[in-house]
Design a protein around this motif. Sequence first.
Motif, PDB file in Angstrom:
ATOM      1  N   ARG A 171       0.899  -1.187   0.113  1.00  0.00           N
ATOM      2  CA  ARG A 171      -0.015   0.001  -0.122  1.00  0.00           C
ATOM      3  C   ARG A 171       0.838   1.271  -0.055  1.00  0.00           C
ATOM      4  N   HIS A 172       2.176   0.989  -0.022  1.00  0.00           N
ATOM      5  CA  HIS A 172       2.993   2.309   0.231  1.00  0.00           C
ATOM      6  C   HIS A 172       3.840   2.340  -1.242  1.00  0.00           C
ATOM      7  N   LEU A 173       3.468   1.729  -2.201  1.00  0.00           N
ATOM      8  CA  LEU A 173       4.137   1.637  -3.372  1.00  0.00           C
ATOM      9  C   LEU A 173       3.501   2.748  -4.352  1.00  0.00           C
ATOM     10  N   PRO A 174       4.220   3.341  -5.305  1.00  0.00           N
ATOM     11  CA  PRO A 174       3.611   4.386  -6.160  1.00  0.00           C
ATOM     12  C   PRO A 174       2.398   4.165  -6.718  1.00  0.00           C
ATOM     13  N   PHE A 175       2.301   2.784  -7.117  1.00  0.00           N
ATOM     14  CA  PHE A 175       0.733   2.605  -7.708  1.00  0.00           C
ATOM     15  C   PHE A 175      -0.172   1.964  -6.615  1.00  0.00           C
ATOM     16  N   SER A 176      -0.196   2.361  -5.504  1.00  0.00           N
ATOM     17  CA  SER A 176      -1.006   1.812  -4.263  1.00  0.00           C
ATOM     18  C   SER A 176      -2.306   2.346  -4.723  1.00  0.00           C
ATOM     19  N   LEU A 177      -3.345   1.706  -4.410  1.00  0.00           N
ATOM     20  CA  LEU A 177      -4.722   2.111  -4.336  1.00  0.00           C
ATOM     21  C   LEU A 177      -5.363   2.823  -3.181  1.00  0.00           C
ATOM     22  N   ALA A 178      -4.405   3.105  -2.326  1.00  0.00           N
ATOM     23  CA  ALA A 178      -4.765   3.910  -1.268  1.00  0.00           C
ATOM     24  C   ALA A 178      -4.673   5.397  -1.261  1.00  0.00           C
ATOM     25  N   PRO A 179      -5.209   6.365  -1.023  1.00  0.00           N
ATOM     26  CA  PRO A 179      -4.901   7.848  -0.851  1.00  0.00           C
ATOM     27  C   PRO A 179      -3.468   7.963  -0.418  1.00  0.00           C
ATOM     28  N   ALA A 180      -2.719   8.843  -1.196  1.00  0.00           N
ATOM     29  CA  ALA A 180      -1.247   9.104  -0.649  1.00  0.00           C
ATOM     30  C   ALA A 180      -1.192   9.633   0.817  1.00  0.00           C
ATOM     31  N   GLU A 181      -2.355  10.403   1.063  1.00  0.00           N
ATOM     32  CA  GLU A 181      -2.153  11.007   2.437  1.00  0.00           C
ATOM     33  C   GLU A 181      -2.392   9.795   3.679  1.00  0.00           C
ATOM     34  N   ARG A 182      -3.022   8.918   3.067  1.00  0.00           N
ATOM     35  CA  ARG A 182      -3.205   7.671   4.068  1.00  0.00           C
ATOM     36  C   ARG A 182      -2.056   6.650   3.964  1.00  0.00           C
ATOM     37  N   ALA A 183      -1.468   6.829   2.985  1.00  0.00           N
ATOM     38  CA  ALA A 183      -0.139   5.812   2.759  1.00  0.00           C
ATOM     39  C   ALA A 183       0.946   6.408   2.020  1.00  0.00           C
ATOM     40  N   PRO A 184       1.858   6.924   2.823  1.00  0.00           N
ATOM     41  CA  PRO A 184       2.914   7.780   2.232  1.00  0.00           C
ATOM     42  C   PRO A 184       3.572   6.838   1.220  1.00  0.00           C
ATOM     43  N   ARG A 185       4.147   7.192  -0.045  1.00  0.00           N
ATOM     44  CA  ARG A 185       4.732   6.654  -1.323  1.00  0.00           C
ATOM     45  C   ARG A 185       6.198   6.397  -0.851  1.00  0.00           C
ATOM     46  N   HIS A 186       6.616   5.194  -1.498  1.00  0.00           N
ATOM     47  CA  HIS A 186       7.916   4.895  -1.605  1.00  0.00           C
ATOM     48  C   HIS A 186       8.644   4.104  -2.834  1.00  0.00           C
ATOM     49  N   TRP A 187       9.394   4.504  -3.629  1.00  0.00           N
ATOM     50  CA  TRP A 187       9.550   4.084  -4.718  1.00  0.00           C
ATOM     51  C   TRP A 187      10.198   2.380  -4.729  1.00  0.00           C
ATOM     52  N   PHE A 188      11.041   2.232  -3.743  1.00  0.00           N
ATOM     53  CA  PHE A 188      11.489   0.885  -3.534  1.00  0.00           C
ATOM     54  C   PHE A 188      11.373   0.414  -2.288  1.00  0.00           C
ATOM     55  N   GLN A 189       9.913   0.404  -1.908  1.00  0.00           N
ATOM     56  CA  GLN A 189       9.607  -0.337  -0.592  1.00  0.00           C
ATOM     57  C   GLN A 189       9.637  -1.623  -0.772  1.00  0.00           C
ATOM     58  N   ARG A 190      10.146  -2.072   0.314  1.00  0.00           N
ATOM     59  CA  ARG A 190      10.524  -3.717   0.774  1.00  0.00           C
ATOM     60  C   ARG A 190       8.855  -4.311   0.948  1.00  0.00           C
ATOM     61  N   LEU A 191       8.965  -5.390   0.259  1.00  0.00           N
ATOM     62  CA  LEU A 191       7.831  -6.254   0.312  1.00  0.00           C
ATOM     63  C   LEU A 191       7.942  -7.507   0.959  1.00  0.00           C
ATOM     64  N   ARG A 192       6.874  -7.832   1.856  1.00  0.00           N
ATOM     65  CA  ARG A 192       6.781  -9.236   2.324  1.00  0.00           C
ATOM     66  C   ARG A 192       5.460  -9.954   2.177  1.00  0.00           C
ATOM     67  N   ILE A 193       5.587 -11.220   1.479  1.00  0.00           N
ATOM     68  CA  ILE A 193       4.288 -11.805   1.216  1.00  0.00           C
ATOM     69  C   ILE A 193       3.980 -12.836   2.576  1.00  0.00           C
ATOM     70  N   SER A 194       2.876 -12.734   3.066  1.00  0.00           N
ATOM     71  CA  SER A 194       2.395 -13.602   4.214  1.00  0.00           C
ATOM     72  C   SER A 194       1.381 -14.514   3.316  1.00  0.00           C
ATOM     73  N   ALA A 195       1.232 -15.757   3.635  1.00  0.00           N
ATOM     74  CA  ALA A 195       0.255 -16.640   3.419  1.00  0.00           C
ATOM     75  C   ALA A 195      -0.097 -17.413   4.438  1.00  0.00           C
ATOM     76  N   LEU A 196      -1.525 -17.641   4.816  1.00  0.00           N
ATOM     77  CA  LEU A 196      -1.780 -18.591   6.035  1.00  0.00           C
ATOM     78  C   LEU A 196      -2.197 -20.011   5.392  1.00  0.00           C
ATOM     79  N   ALA A 197      -2.320 -20.919   6.354  1.00  0.00           N
ATOM     80  CA  ALA A 197      -2.362 -22.507   5.869  1.00  0.00           C
ATOM     81  C   ALA A 197      -3.703 -22.803   5.384  1.00  0.00           C
ATOM     82  N   PRO A 198      -3.751 -23.457   4.500  1.00  0.00           N
ATOM     83  CA  PRO A 198      -5.175 -23.702   3.911  1.00  0.00           C
ATOM     84  C   PRO A 198      -6.191 -24.283   4.816  1.00  0.00           C
TER      85      PRO A 198
END
Length: 739
Positions: A171-198
Amino acid sequence: MVLASAIVLGFVAAWMLASGVLMHGRGIRFRQALLYLPLKLIYRIEDRALIQARDAEAPVIYVISHQSRLEPALMLSLLPDQTLHILDDASAQAFWLEPWRELGRTIAFNAEHVFVSRRLVRVLRGKGRLAVYLPDTVEPDVKAFRLFRAVARIAMQADARIVPIFVSGARHLPFSLAPAERAPRHWFQRLRISALAPMTMAELLQRAGYSQTTTANALFDRFAEARLAGTDLDRGVFGAMVDAARRYGPSQPIVEDVVSGALSYRKLLVGARVLGSRFEAMSKQGEAVGILLPNANGVVLAMLGLISAGRVAAMINYTAGAANVASAVKTAAITTIVSSRAFVQKADLGDVVAAAEQAGAKIVWLEELRDSVTTQEKLTAALQWSRPLAPQDASKPAVILFTSGSEGTPKAVVLSHRNLVANAMQAEARISISPKDKLFNVLPVFHSFGLTGGTILPLLTGIRLFLYPSPLHYKIIPDVARKIRPTIMFGTDTFLAAYARTAEDGDFSSLRFVVAGAEPVRAETRRVWRSRFNAEIIEGFGLTEAAPVVAVNTATHGRDGTVGRLLPGMRMRLEEVEGVAEGGQLWLTGPNLMMGYMTSDRPGELQPLDGWHDTGDIVSVDREGFITIKGRAKRFAKIAGEMVSLGAVEMLVQALWPEQRHAAVAVPDKRRGERIVLVTTAGNADAEALRLHGKQAGATELMVPHDIIKVHEIPVLGSGKTDYVAARRLALDQLGLAA
């Protein structure tokens, strides 16, 4: 030309080689690896959680939080190529996404018509896989919640497993769907994918922990857990604070008080490092150091300084009286307390300080520490503001809080870094908040609600925090609110009712909502705040042992008279209680549950929590998961063999005299075991009028107090809770039963 060709060939060869390594390491096809590699390198994606998600046995539905335009590209690159991705119109038509769309099967859907259920059920029953992208909202409106119902229905019909996926940082990437005032943008934001057990819908319904719930709510709760899983709880309080500073900007003003003004993240962490270096010199690693300070910038600096230095911040409740403070010092084996001369003098706490010293603690004054700081120390701290003084271990104690003592002697509750960060992030996964908000915290930081919800939560989520030193300034607080214009406020029913009595209509008009806990919110208080200030009171429930928030209502998932629904990541069970027909005694487990207690008979020794925690609360849970507090197990009177809730008695009385305050207590009775006494501020309280009201309300005769004691004020603790120990003592004295 030859050199250029060689460079290009070398680059292509390196790309192909790296893609091959990625293909084998993640179990994806070579084409997927080719397109995923640049995303992996640019955003330094931590993606190992997707390995388990890929291996989930079909039929399976991947439920992805759609925070930015990047998630479809990531999922098309990482999920099995036979997965059918259900994309929104923008993702289905975006020209830049075309290479990724070629990696798998995609269809577009119209959110207005939800899903074509029968077709998708057929796909799943054929051992298929679906990827569904749901809106990134912690408080879905009716329209958004229809999607949860649709997915849950499809999963039930196809007996498919659900795998929630959350990409932390998206949500902090430049192409975030959240408004910029709610989620400050960073070009090289580090991402972490989490997935729960099925898990199948049947399994999700079974694990809810109570008799019934809806499939949509079960899915929604599991989806919220994926958001929580995206938080790195191993970073600890200090590490999470540094991450927040980098996310929202080190120069961003974050905390403010009425005396010293605003501090940015950088100034806050610089000051904490300076103080922490002094704390290192006067205490040992892992030692509990007391903090006896009001709500002000200094208390945050001292707490972070101790945590940075690897010490444990023991928050002293200075309103509890000299005897309880001395007991706290001995229980937690505190030998050093950080305080302020100006505060002690202004608050007239000389007897409290004397009692702490007599119990074996040495007082260190912030004023003296501040005056002795050198320029070199400030420069060193400024250069290393993001580094803690000592190694941080999230599993170790971070703070010690003391229970309110509303029903007996206070105990020391030991909370780890993981407990505190988990509870703050659990609240963020349930309530819609953002850096656009400003939080006005009048609840003392020695109270768990004021510490985690009122201080740590805003600091970790970029919300501007305004600290006020005392919740008892009923006439001043509305004036301060009018000037600072907060959007969120924390309080208790006692305090909120008092502020409303002295406030002008526009004083709290900036508020989006008020979070209330510690005691039940009366219908009259809720009505006044709605009608006068257009502010919704969101009632929650917590306990110090849970760091503290357990359940909370929200704007879209709220029900008056309840304390809301359980936070993500927590489990509950109800045990039967003799004499209680509906509900049972609440037991809890979760990442926010304390490490354990320290008690006066074993000072300084941690007595670990063994699995589930008995809250001592009698509750009922409806089919939507909303929790209603029936009362404390200790706050039931046993009259002639029947259990009567003292909390229910208070609600009965409150309906008759809504503008007054009441406390129901149980006292010994020779004939029936116990009887109920009403302590009230209602000057016109009458036993006969109460009996008639109880009869009209359908209450049993046992619920109606026959003894009424009138007082000017109901005794309260510093946290705003009713002091039932003092109220019962008062009743015993008045009735001549003290002996």
